[in-house]
Design an enzyme around this catalytic site. Structure first.
Site, PDB file in Angstrom:
ATOM      1  N   HIS A  24       0.394   0.398 -10.303  1.00 13.53           N
ATOM      2  CA  HIS A  24      -0.061  -1.337  -9.377  1.00 13.53           C
ATOM      3  C   HIS A  24      -0.857  -1.944 -10.696  1.00 13.53           C
ATOM      4  O   HIS A  24      -1.479  -2.565 -10.416  1.00 13.53           O
ATOM      5  CB  HIS A  24      -1.578  -0.880  -9.265  1.00 13.53           C
ATOM      6  CG  HIS A  24      -1.937  -0.908  -7.870  1.00 13.53           C
ATOM      7  ND1 HIS A  24      -2.932  -0.555  -6.267  1.00 13.53           N
ATOM      8  CD2 HIS A  24      -2.191  -2.001  -6.934  1.00 13.53           C
ATOM      9  CE1 HIS A  24      -3.238  -1.186  -5.942  1.00 13.53           C
ATOM     10  NE2 HIS A  24      -2.988  -1.987  -6.040  1.00 13.53           N
ATOM     11  N   GLU A  26      -3.329   7.637  -6.027  1.00 17.97           N
ATOM     12  CA  GLU A  26      -3.531   6.920  -7.400  1.00 17.97           C
ATOM     13  C   GLU A  26      -4.705   6.990  -8.572  1.00 17.97           C
ATOM     14  O   GLU A  26      -5.813   7.643  -7.897  1.00 17.97           O
ATOM     15  CB  GLU A  26      -3.592   5.099  -7.330  1.00 17.97           C
ATOM     16  CG  GLU A  26      -2.430   4.600  -6.288  1.00 17.97           C
ATOM     17  CD  GLU A  26      -2.546   2.864  -6.700  1.00 17.97           C
ATOM     18  OE1 GLU A  26      -3.389   2.605  -6.068  1.00 17.97           O
ATOM     19  OE2 GLU A  26      -1.744   2.678  -5.152  1.00 17.97           O
ATOM     20  N   ARG A  78       1.448  -0.776  -0.519  1.00 15.10           N
ATOM     21  CA  ARG A  78       0.155   0.013   0.571  1.00 15.10           C
ATOM     22  C   ARG A  78       0.947   1.452   0.152  1.00 15.10           C
ATOM     23  O   ARG A  78       1.992   1.359   0.771  1.00 15.10           O
ATOM     24  CB  ARG A  78      -0.905   0.379   1.005  1.00 15.10           C
ATOM     25  CG  ARG A  78      -1.900  -1.001   1.298  1.00 15.10           C
ATOM     26  CD  ARG A  78      -3.343  -0.096   0.214  1.00 15.10           C
ATOM     27  NE  ARG A  78      -4.119  -1.028  -0.028  1.00 15.10           N
ATOM     28  CZ  ARG A  78      -4.125  -2.307  -0.935  1.00 15.10           C
ATOM     29  NH1 ARG A  78      -2.823  -2.631  -1.450  1.00 15.10           N
ATOM     30  NH2 ARG A  78      -5.620  -3.313  -0.836  1.00 15.10           N
TER      31      ARG A  78
END
Length: 620
Positions: A356, A337, A308
């Site tokens: 990601h 993000e 994270r």
């Protein structure tokens, strides 16, 4: 059977704990959608002579009955599942066989709150924030949130629990994919693969600039030894690295089994040549890598993050990179993000960044879609999987055995709360389980939840289930303690009886006060059917169906007929009747089961019978 000892006492204010389990069907008690347990009675052949032709069944025993479970919503209506982020086709196909599926992507928070009141389930990935406002906007309809992935920091778990909404994730399907990506970033960073690739594509050939470092013999600190962390450790060992790990919850024997040493946080960050992050984002892990922790690291340490973004203070990381404390960083996740286009961290020459991609393999995407779809469908069907993150797991065989006691527990709670009067409120409840079983052979969590449901739902608009029972009791200042009364005898049956006592309250029916001063009720299961067996100090035996009238009377002949006649004249059908007394010709307690709710006129007529000292009508 004589009581031997009270084995244990626990409080309902304890936290809900999730433990791994196989998928468990909650047949007797559905924690996801509100179910009502109804009983259907086979005809009786027994009758009691009375002046009233309507008083047909007066007995303390009955033939076995068939229990059926029916949902409050129409059984033919399909639930609606909102899929708010892209999900693999295999998962969508599974959902469509069971539910109406609404695939609406890129919803604003306002749009999500508007849609959610029409949905029974919500499936998200990491990009959608499921906030308290979402649960409040659902108006109680949302029963399950499925997180297509591991982390659940984008879901407000406390709000979900308060609203009785189950949260499930898909932690296994993308474990290998995330671990592989972590290793890919580790090796790519060590050998400057991304930077060298960009250089060659610009027409350069700078072999000396992109000299890397070897992994063999280097120390890797795996921060978080869960599913992904342990898989990264296995692969790093195969690359010849020395692996240490920090995880306060990881068992040391599991780490030793793959040659990993568990160490303190300070030891891990100070000894590591490489650090790989695999911890959840919580209040304690937020920005756990900051200026202070970077200062304690080896100069030239290299950091990988596929967990994270929020666990790293990104501004502090830029400072550490500029100072040479951190030689390189390989990042798949970020605080925001997508990150800002002018992000100093992203643009730093010693940072390798991916968008990601931890779970982004074809196999993992399909696996996650199937795993979360199965968990959501199961939840809406009343099942609990090991992926539930805010509810305790109760094995299916335990639930099957406790099925009749589940109904008994809720009904005892409902009866007990109706006996309370006054404005002080219920603060102390004691539940006693009389059993021949050892303490570790009787799981009472679902029974406690149902007693809580029975105590709270009749006096509030709150929907109580296995997910939020303990929280709801704590929120209302209600302390529920459990006492196990060990009996001699065979442990074939899980329970001999259940007793519910409410302390420090007044009762609208004085006879319900036990010798110790609490409102006291006791019940047991007979032939699979819940029965009320004790009120205060009076022994009774009445099946818990329909509603009940309790009357304390002078113990004299003709009382059953007189009360039965009053009810019969008003067409109120009696299903059961039982009379208990302390001694002959003193006082007795009559418990009457009725199919219909008597009018106030009928109840007044009962109260006007001279030998009736007090009475109360209790609705089930």
């Amino acid at each position: 059977m004589a009581a031997a000892a009270a084995a244990s006492t626990t409080s309902s204010t304890s936290s809900l704990i999730t433990t791994p389990s196989i998928k468990n069907k909650l047949q007797p008690f559905n924690p996801i959608s509100q179910l009502s347990l109804s009983s259907k009675q086979t005809p009786f052949s027994l009758s009691l002579k009375s002046t009233s032709p309507h008083l047909r069944h007066v007995t303390s025993t009955t033939f076995p009955r068939r229990l059926t479970i029916s949902a409050t919503a129409s059984s033919t209506a399909k639930p609606t599942v909102l899929v708010a982020e892209k999900l693999g086709d295999a998962g969508i196909d599974l959902l469509k066989k069971f539910a109406n599926v609404d695939c609406s992507y890129n919803l604003t928070p306002e749009e999500l709150c508007t849609k959610i009141s029409l949905c029974d389930a919500l499936i998200v990935r990491s990009g959608t924030k499921v906030t308290r406002e979402v649960f409040e906007s659902s108006a109680g309809r949302l029963k399950v949130v499925g997180r297509a992935g591991v982390g659940i920091d984008n879901v407000d778990l406390s709000a979900a629990t308060e609203h009785g909404c189950l949260v499930v994730n898909a932690p296994t399907a993308n474990t290998v994919a995330a671990a592989e990506h972590g290793i890919a970033l580790l090796t790519a960073m060590a050998r400057n693969v991304a930077q060298a690739d960009a250089s060659v594509k610009k027409g350069e050939w700078k072999r000396n600039k992109y000299v890397g470092v070897s992994l063999v013999g280097k120390t890797l600190a795996v921060m978080g030894f869960g599913k992904v962390g342990s898989e990264v450790a296995r692969r790093a060992k195969g690359l010849g690295m020395h692996v240490i790990s920090h995880d306060p919850y990881a068992p040391a024997d599991r780490a030793r089994a793959i040659g990993v040493e568990l160490v303190s946080f300070e030891d891990a960050i100070s000894k590591a040549d490489f650090i790989s992050l695999h911890m959840p984002l919580t209040s304690t892990t937020s920005k756990v890598l900051n200026d202070d922790t970077f200062a304690k690291m080896k100069k030239g340490v290299r950091i990988v993050n596929v967990a994270r973004g929020g666990v790293i203070d990104e501004d502090a990381l830029v400072r550490a990179l500029d100072a040479g404390i951190v030689a390189q960083a390989a990042l798949d996740v970020f605080t925001q993000e997508p990150p800002a286009k002018d992000s100093k961290l992203i643009m730093h020459e010693n940072v390798t960044a991916t968008p990601h991609l931890g779970a982004s393999t074809m196999e993992a995407q399909e696996g996650v879609a199937i795993e979360v779809a199965e968990a959501v469908i199961g939840a809406l069907n009343g099942e609990l999987a090991s992926t539930a993150v805010n509810a305790p797991m109760v094995p299916a065989e335990v639930l099957a055995e406790l099925k009749p006691y589940v109904e008994l527990s809720e009904k005892l709670g409902r009866l007990a709360i109706q006996l309370v009067t006054g404005g002080s409120g219920v603060k102390s409840v004691k539940v006693g389980y009389a059993t021949s079983r050892a303490p570790d052979d009787l799981d009472t969590r679902v029974l406690r939840a149902m007693i809580t449901k029975g105590l709270i739902e009749p006096i509030s608009s709150t929907f109580v289930n296995l997910v939020n029972a303990d929280f709801t009791a704590k929120q209302r200042g209600m302390r529920i303690t459990e006492e196990r009364i060990l009996l001699d005898g065979s442990p074939e049956s899980p329970l001999e009886s259940i007793q519910v006592q409410i302390a420090n309250v007044e009762s609208k029916f004085a006879s319900a006060i036990s010798e110790t001063g609490e409102i006291g009720l006791q019940g047991r299961v007979k032939d699979g059917v819940p029965h009320l067996t004790k009120v205060g100090s009076f022994e009774v035996d009445v099946s818990l169906e329909g509603s009940i009238i309790l009357c304390r009377q002078v113990d004299q002949p003709g009382m059953i007929g007189r009360v039965g006649s009053v009810l019969g004249e008003e067409n109120v059908n009696v299903s059961f009747m039982s009379v208990g007394r302390l001694a002959p010709r003193t006082h007795a307690l009559m418990a009457i089961g009725v199919d219909d709710q008597p009018s106030s006129v009928v109840l007044k007529k009962i109260g006007d019978i001279p030998a009736i000292e007090e009475f109360v009508f209790l609705k089930l």
